[in-house]
Design a protein around this motif. Structure first.
Motif, mmCIF file in Angstrom:
data_model
loop_
_atom_site.group_PDB
_atom_site.id
_atom_site.type_symbol
_atom_site.label_atom_id
_atom_site.label_comp_id
_atom_site.label_asym_id
_atom_site.label_seq_id
_atom_site.Cartn_x
_atom_site.Cartn_y
_atom_site.Cartn_z
ATOM 1 N N LEU A 16 58.356 64.952 49.014
ATOM 2 C CA LEU A 16 57.608 64.490 47.007
ATOM 3 C C LEU A 16 56.600 63.902 47.453
ATOM 4 O O LEU A 16 55.423 63.918 46.508
ATOM 5 C CB LEU A 16 58.597 64.252 46.273
ATOM 6 C CG LEU A 16 58.038 64.035 45.283
ATOM 7 C CD1 LEU A 16 57.235 65.989 44.735
ATOM 8 C CD2 LEU A 16 59.034 63.939 43.315
ATOM 9 N N LEU A 17 56.593 62.156 47.840
ATOM 10 C CA LEU A 17 55.867 60.977 47.986
ATOM 11 C C LEU A 17 54.695 61.988 49.100
ATOM 12 O O LEU A 17 53.225 61.338 48.513
ATOM 13 C CB LEU A 17 56.367 59.951 48.613
ATOM 14 C CG LEU A 17 55.961 59.104 48.762
ATOM 15 C CD1 LEU A 17 55.235 58.431 47.054
ATOM 16 C CD2 LEU A 17 56.120 58.234 49.871
ATOM 17 N N ALA A 18 54.923 62.576 50.358
ATOM 18 C CA ALA A 18 54.196 62.956 50.720
ATOM 19 C C ALA A 18 52.710 63.890 49.610
ATOM 20 O O ALA A 18 51.429 63.598 50.394
ATOM 21 C CB ALA A 18 54.022 63.937 51.969
ATOM 22 N N MET A 19 53.954 64.931 49.360
ATOM 23 C CA MET A 19 52.419 66.175 48.740
ATOM 24 C C MET A 19 51.931 65.563 47.515
ATOM 25 O O MET A 19 50.946 65.868 47.511
ATOM 26 C CB MET A 19 53.788 67.151 48.317
ATOM 27 C CG MET A 19 53.916 67.545 49.296
ATOM 28 S SD MET A 19 55.123 69.504 48.439
ATOM 29 C CE MET A 19 55.923 68.509 48.265
ATOM 30 N N THR A 20 52.899 64.062 47.396
ATOM 31 C CA THR A 20 51.801 63.855 46.324
ATOM 32 C C THR A 20 50.586 63.228 46.536
ATOM 33 O O THR A 20 49.565 63.233 46.050
ATOM 34 C CB THR A 20 53.234 62.628 45.219
ATOM 35 O OG1 THR A 20 53.455 63.119 44.171
ATOM 36 C CG2 THR A 20 52.219 62.289 43.971
ATOM 37 N N GLY A 25 44.909 62.394 47.242
ATOM 38 C CA GLY A 25 43.901 61.641 47.983
ATOM 39 C C GLY A 25 43.007 63.374 48.178
ATOM 40 O O GLY A 25 41.352 62.917 48.368
ATOM 41 N N ALA A 26 43.344 64.359 47.851
ATOM 42 C CA ALA A 26 42.318 65.190 47.485
ATOM 43 C C ALA A 26 41.650 65.780 46.129
ATOM 44 O O ALA A 26 40.017 65.698 46.165
ATOM 45 C CB ALA A 26 43.166 66.996 47.896
ATOM 46 N N VAL A 27 41.742 65.005 45.168
ATOM 47 C CA VAL A 27 41.373 65.195 44.034
ATOM 48 C C VAL A 27 40.554 63.183 44.582
ATOM 49 O O VAL A 27 39.405 64.153 44.252
ATOM 50 C CB VAL A 27 41.872 64.286 42.784
ATOM 51 C CG1 VAL A 27 41.349 64.054 41.465
ATOM 52 C CG2 VAL A 27 43.186 65.940 42.195
ATOM 53 N N ILE A 28 40.851 62.581 45.133
ATOM 54 C CA ILE A 28 39.683 61.547 45.035
ATOM 55 C C ILE A 28 38.219 61.557 45.592
ATOM 56 O O ILE A 28 37.305 61.669 45.580
ATOM 57 C CB ILE A 28 40.373 60.039 45.391
ATOM 58 C CG1 ILE A 28 40.836 59.324 44.749
ATOM 59 C CG2 ILE A 28 39.534 59.169 45.975
ATOM 60 C CD1 ILE A 28 42.221 58.617 45.371
ATOM 61 N N PRO A 33 31.810 59.860 44.684
ATOM 62 C CA PRO A 33 29.938 60.086 44.996
ATOM 63 C C PRO A 33 29.456 60.541 46.460
ATOM 64 O O PRO A 33 29.878 60.434 47.590
ATOM 65 C CB PRO A 33 29.431 58.264 44.566
ATOM 66 C CG PRO A 33 31.178 57.783 44.793
ATOM 67 C CD PRO A 33 31.950 58.399 44.861
ATOM 68 N N GLY A 34 28.229 61.675 45.924
ATOM 69 C CA GLY A 34 27.700 61.827 47.081
ATOM 70 C C GLY A 34 28.196 63.673 47.680
ATOM 71 O O GLY A 34 28.332 64.523 48.141
ATOM 72 N N ALA A 35 29.685 63.505 46.568
ATOM 73 C CA ALA A 35 30.630 65.023 47.086
ATOM 74 C C ALA A 35 29.946 66.309 45.790
ATOM 75 O O ALA A 35 29.750 67.454 46.694
ATOM 76 C CB ALA A 35 31.893 65.175 46.130
ATOM 77 N N LYS A 36 28.912 65.834 45.297
ATOM 78 C CA LYS A 36 28.290 66.883 44.331
ATOM 79 C C LYS A 36 26.934 68.155 45.075
ATOM 80 O O LYS A 36 26.889 69.186 45.137
ATOM 81 C CB LYS A 36 27.715 66.417 42.998
ATOM 82 C CG LYS A 36 26.696 67.666 42.055
ATOM 83 C CD LYS A 36 26.575 66.912 40.594
ATOM 84 C CE LYS A 36 26.017 67.713 39.750
ATOM 85 N NZ LYS A 36 25.833 68.208 38.559
#
Length: 50
Positions: A16-20, A25-28, A33-36
């Motif tokens: 559960l900790l790894a999935m969280t 990380g995926a959201v960040i 910046p620069g992702a758009k």
């Protein structure tokens, strides 16, 4: 049966900790910046002329 119990306890705690951590990380990574501009560039690849 002991293997199942050990794997179940591992999944309930560290899994559960790894999935969280992966989700955060995926959201960040997506909101950095620069992702758009990178997303726009990737979206326009099929429309580019050779």
């Amino acid at each position: 049966m002991e293997t199942y119990t050990a794997m179940r306890h591992f999944a309930d705690s560290w899994g559960l900790l790894a999935m969280t951590a992966f989700f955060i990380g995926a959201v960040i990574f997506t909101l950095r910046p620069g992702a758009k501009q990178a997303a726009k560039d990737a979206a326009n690849i099929p429309l580019k002329d050779d």
